[in-house]
Each structure stands twice: as C-alpha cells, then as structure tokens.
Motif scaffolding. Structure first.
Motif, PDB file in Angstrom:
ATOM      1  N   LEU A   1      -2.439   4.733   6.128  1.00 29.99           N
ATOM      2  CA  LEU A   1      -2.983   3.539   6.777  1.00 29.99           C
ATOM      3  C   LEU A   1      -3.216   3.841   8.251  1.00 29.99           C
ATOM      4  O   LEU A   1      -2.257   3.977   9.022  1.00 29.99           O
ATOM      5  CB  LEU A   1      -2.019   2.359   6.624  1.00 29.99           C
ATOM      6  CG  LEU A   1      -1.777   1.865   5.201  1.00 29.99           C
ATOM      7  CD1 LEU A   1      -0.676   0.812   5.182  1.00 29.99           C
ATOM      8  CD2 LEU A   1      -3.053   1.312   4.592  1.00 29.99           C
TER       9      LEU A   1
ATOM     10  N   HIS B   1       0.847  -1.202   0.000  1.00 27.15           N
ATOM     11  CA  HIS B   1       0.000   0.000   0.000  1.00 27.15           C
ATOM     12  C   HIS B   1       0.882   1.251   0.000  1.00 27.15           C
ATOM     13  O   HIS B   1       0.813   2.077   0.913  1.00 27.15           O
ATOM     14  CB  HIS B   1      -0.923   0.016   1.221  1.00 27.15           C
ATOM     15  CG  HIS B   1      -1.828  -1.163   1.324  1.00 27.15           C
ATOM     16  ND1 HIS B   1      -1.421  -2.380   1.838  1.00 27.15           N
ATOM     17  CD2 HIS B   1      -3.135  -1.329   0.970  1.00 27.15           C
ATOM     18  CE1 HIS B   1      -2.437  -3.230   1.796  1.00 27.15           C
ATOM     19  NE2 HIS B   1      -3.479  -2.628   1.279  1.00 27.15           N
TER      20      HIS B   1
ATOM     21  N   THR C   1       0.066   5.467   0.672  1.00 26.30           N
ATOM     22  CA  THR C   1      -1.325   5.364   1.134  1.00 26.30           C
ATOM     23  C   THR C   1      -1.373   5.526   2.643  1.00 26.30           C
ATOM     24  O   THR C   1      -0.625   4.856   3.360  1.00 26.30           O
ATOM     25  CB  THR C   1      -1.929   3.997   0.751  1.00 26.30           C
ATOM     26  OG1 THR C   1      -1.865   3.831  -0.673  1.00 26.30           O
ATOM     27  CG2 THR C   1      -3.378   3.889   1.214  1.00 26.30           C
TER      28      THR C   1
END
Length: 245
Positions: free
Chosen positions: A184, A179, A182
């Motif tokens: 998180l 990911h 991104t």
C-alpha cells in the motif's frame, strides 16, 4: 461467524482541476459515508472510468483539457451514470444547457459542501438508491496471533495485556487488515484513512505506522508484521481472518 461485508457505499467521482476544492471536498464526502475518487482533468476521468464504475460523477464545467458541457453529453451517451455539474457560472442559459445535455443536477460555486451531499442523496434516490450512514458494525480480525475489535479498538493476544489503539491507529490497522499481504503506497493509505481525518499527510502516515508497529512488537517475530517497502509503501505480512460479531 462468517464474514459478512457491509453494504457498499455510493461511489462518487469528483472531477475538478483545483486541488484546493477537489481534495477537501473528497474528504468531506468520505466523512459522509461516500466512497470517493478524484481526477484533476478529463483525461484522468476517462482513465478511471475505464476500470471503475461510479454511482455519481461530480464534474467541473471548466477543465484544462475539456469542456464540461461536452463531457457531460459524452457521458450521457456512453452510460447512465448520473452527472452533477459544478461551475462558477450562474447564468440560467448555462443551467438549462447542462440539463439539456443530460446533467442530473447543477451546483454553482461557491457552495456549502452539505448542499452537494443533499444533491448527491437526491440523485441517488432518483436512481433507486438510498444512502444513510451505516450503523457501526462490530468486526473482529484474527492475524499473527492477535485479535482486533473495531468497536473497542483493542488488540488482544494470549499472554499479553490488552493494547488500546488510538482512533487514527485503529483506522490505519483496519486498512491493513482489509488489504493483507498487499503493498500500500502512502498515497493509497492517505486516501483510505482520510474518511474521518482531514489532516492526513505522508509524515502523519509514517508516524502512525511507527506507533502501530511498536504496539504490534510483542516479540521479535512480530516486529516484521508491518514492513516498509522502500520506495513503495507499507505491507502487512500476515494472513487475516475477519468476522462480524
């Protein structure tokens, strides 16, 4: 070598209003190679079903905002998603009623989690799906001058000695690498790293991120690879090139 994604794990939705049942059960199923989401009530279940498809739904009969039998009937009418009813009632009439309303199986509390795994696999087989733990795949990632091997859990970089990661650090890094760029949140990191670790908390995630950040701090530029977004979570600020070896 081009990136070849592994076969998708069966997706299971666990709907139960008791957190002490729901969360440990989700962790146990993740350990057995299922992808699991959870909901504590019918409203949460319907919300998830609006945006995601599941291979099996494990549904508690007694929910605070809905009768499990009626919910099973609605699910049966709306889609072909298999349903396993989860209940504390063991009356034959209840089992027959659930099956008549479209349930694919019925399991009574208390139960052994491995029994649920067996029933999930049985339902998947009936649906034409097979589910067996996948053999480990050696995958490597390139990012910000680093190379990472999932099998050895070793970070390498030109001009640097190899850096060995712990199991928890390796698992966390793989989540970030899958990911990149991104944000998180901690809750998402807990969900994604809980597959092989039943003792993951906000503090544990923070400690693991700190240790991983120190190991990635080869120079001043690399210090900011793992960024803390205050009030939001963490972000890997790097482009990632994955491949399977």
């Amino acid at each position: 070598m081009p990136f070849a994604p592994a076969p998708a794990a069966p997706r299971v939705l666990v709907v139960d209003d008791h957190r002490k049942i729901r969360e440990p059960l989700a962790i146990y199923l993740r350990r057995h190679s299922f992808e699991v989401r959870t909901a504590e009530d019918a409203a949460g279940m319907w919300q998830l079903l609006k945006t995601q498809a599941f291979d099996v739904i494990v549904l508690d009969v007694l929910l605070p905002d809905g009768d499990g039998f009626e919910l099973c009937n609605q699910l049966h009418r709306r889609s072909n998603t298999p349903v396993i009813l989860l209940t504390a009632r063991d009356a034959a009439a209840d089992r027959i009623r659930g099956l008549d309303l479209g349930a694919d199986d019925y399991i009574t509390k208390p139960f052994e989690p491995r029994e649920l795994v067996a029933r999930l696999n049985s339902v998947l087989r009936r649906q034409g799906r097979t589910h067996a733990p996948l053999a480990p795949t050696s995958r490597t990632y390139g990012f910000a001058g680093w190379h990472f091997s999932t099998i050895s859990a070793v970070l390498t970089r030109e001009g640097c000695p190899p850096v060995q990661l712990s199991t928890a650090e390796s698992r966390l890094l793989q989540v970030f690498l899958n990911h990149p760029n991104t944000l998180l949140p901690r809750e998402r990191l807990i969900d994604l790293t809980a597959a092989a670790d039943s003792d993951v908390s906000d503090r544990a995630i923070d400690r693991q991120v700190s240790r991983l950040r120190r190991k990635l701090a080869h120079d001043t530029e690399a210090v900011d690879l793992l960024r803390t977004i205050w009030g939001g979570g963490y972000l890997l600020a790097a482009d990632v090139t994955p491949c399977v070896s």
